[in-house]
Enzyme design. Structure first.
Site, PDB file in Angstrom:
ATOM      1  N   ARG A   1      95.982-101.244 -77.168  1.00  0.00           N
ATOM      2  CA  ARG A   1      97.717-100.588 -77.170  1.00  0.00           C
ATOM      3  C   ARG A   1      97.762-100.658 -78.285  1.00  0.00           C
ATOM      4  NH1 ARG A   1      95.438 -97.980 -72.862  1.00  0.00           N
ATOM      5  NH2 ARG A   1      96.437 -97.532 -71.460  1.00  0.00           N
TER       6      ARG A   1
ATOM      7  N   HIS B   1      92.059 -92.651 -80.295  1.00  0.00           N
ATOM      8  CA  HIS B   1      91.805 -93.681 -78.045  1.00  0.00           C
ATOM      9  C   HIS B   1      90.238 -92.721 -77.774  1.00  0.00           C
ATOM     10  CE1 HIS B   1      95.140 -95.205 -75.551  1.00  0.00           C
ATOM     11  NE2 HIS B   1      93.793 -95.093 -74.559  1.00  0.00           N
TER      12      HIS B   1
END
Length: 337
Positions: free
Chosen positions: A255, A303
């Site tokens: 993350r 991502h």
């Protein structure tokens, strides 16, 4: 009294999984409710929800599209909701934190894309080790510059990769890196030696989060594969980056908030870091004015490390397995503590 279990799913999931849901439910009566219809009718009587990839779509946790926000609002307003199964490996979106706080059980699909993410992280390491971003830029300029002298890549065997997070992704990546002859250090909650799923011939050094900075001076590749928790938020800060050998590399498939992004940019600009493969960012999408876009030693991906055409099936199987366990009163797998 109607005891049918009301299951919220996308129309696409109902079309795809309807018969399998029936098998998982056995003799228990149930009603499949399309999330799109539930939002339109403001039905807040769902007991269970399956949040598949098409539900979240292209939204990020920082920029939520209106259609997804309506789903989130519905879930928050559903007093009978008991369990939500999500397609992602992490449950750090605010909606899931809110549901957990209300006593709703949340289960992730941790492990469904572990092999995919591990191989993408490996691809990032190989690309940076062989200086592919530099070579690609030179190809665009039709430049033929031999990889000699200061441009000579280092051998990967003997280099050390420190992997933050020793879940399914970290363990699979550790095996791949060991196969290349690299030394692997794993940072995890509790240290233990030689995990049984890795070769005994190549032990993995285990350290805890309390001691992890001690291994940074020997770390050539710092790989982030951990969930976002209070312990890991901003874990990789300026102090940690300064402890790495000059020219070390960072790979982040965890993350964005695990890293202090301004400190990362400064370390890349100064040359303290030799390069980075970044799939996640402090804000997603990555703002167009971020210096990371134009850095020649940085690889940016949207991502996407966990995306692969087999993930949908694996996530669905995890949901169906948990649904069967729910009906039988068994503990659910991948439940968020």
């Amino acid at each position: 009294m109607n005891t049918s279990l009301r299951i919220l799913m996308s129309r696409q999931s109902i079309d795809r999984l309807g018969p399998a849901v029936s098998v998982a439910m056995g003799q228990r009566s149930f009603e499949l409710i399309a999330l799109e219809d539930a939002v339109a009718a403001q039905r807040t009587d769902g007991d269970v929800a399956f949040i598949s990839r098409e539900v979240t779509g292209t939204s990020t946790k920082h920029e939520i599209h209106p259609a997804l926000q309506q789903v989130y609002t519905l879930l928050r307003q559903s007093p009978a909701l008991k369990w939500v199964h999500i397609h992602s490996a992490g449950a750090d979106r605010q909606i899931y934190l809110d549901l957990l706080a209300k006593g709703v059980q949340v289960c992730t699909s941790s492990g469904a894309n572990a092999q995919v993410v591990a191989t993408v992280a490996l691809a990032g390491i190989l690309a940076l080790a062989r200086r592919f971003p530099l070579l690609w830029a030179e190809q665009q300029g039709r430049q033929w510059i031999p990889m000699m002298g200061e441009r000579m890549p280092r051998d990967l065997p003997g280099q050390t990769a420190t992997i933050i997070g020793w879940g399914p992704i970290g363990q699979k990546l550790g095996s791949l890196l060991q196969a290349l002859g690299m030394d692997v250090v794993a940072v995890r909650q509790q240290a233990q030696n030689n995990p049984p799923n890795l070769s005994d011939a190549h032990s993995v050094e285990m350290v805890t989060f309390e001691d992890w900075q001690q291994v940074l001076p020997k770390t050539d590749w710092l790989v982030l594969a951990c969930p976002l928790t209070p312990k890991t938020r901003q874990l990789v800060n300026a102090q940690a980056l300064a402890l790495l050998p000059t020219g070390a590399h960072l790979v982040n498939v965890a993350r964005g908030e695990v890293v202090d992004e301004p400190a990362l940019i400064a370390a890349l600009q100064s040359g303290q870091l030799g390069g980075a493969f970044l799939d996640v960012f402090a804000h997603e999408p990555l703002p167009q004015d971020s210096p990371l876009w134009a850095m020649p030693q940085v690889m940016v991906t949207p991502h996407a490390a966990g995306h692969s055409d087999g993930n949908e099936h694996r996530v669905a199987q995890m949901f169906l397995d948990n649904l069967s366990r729910w009906v039988q009163g068994l503990p659910l797998r991948n439940a968020v503590a």
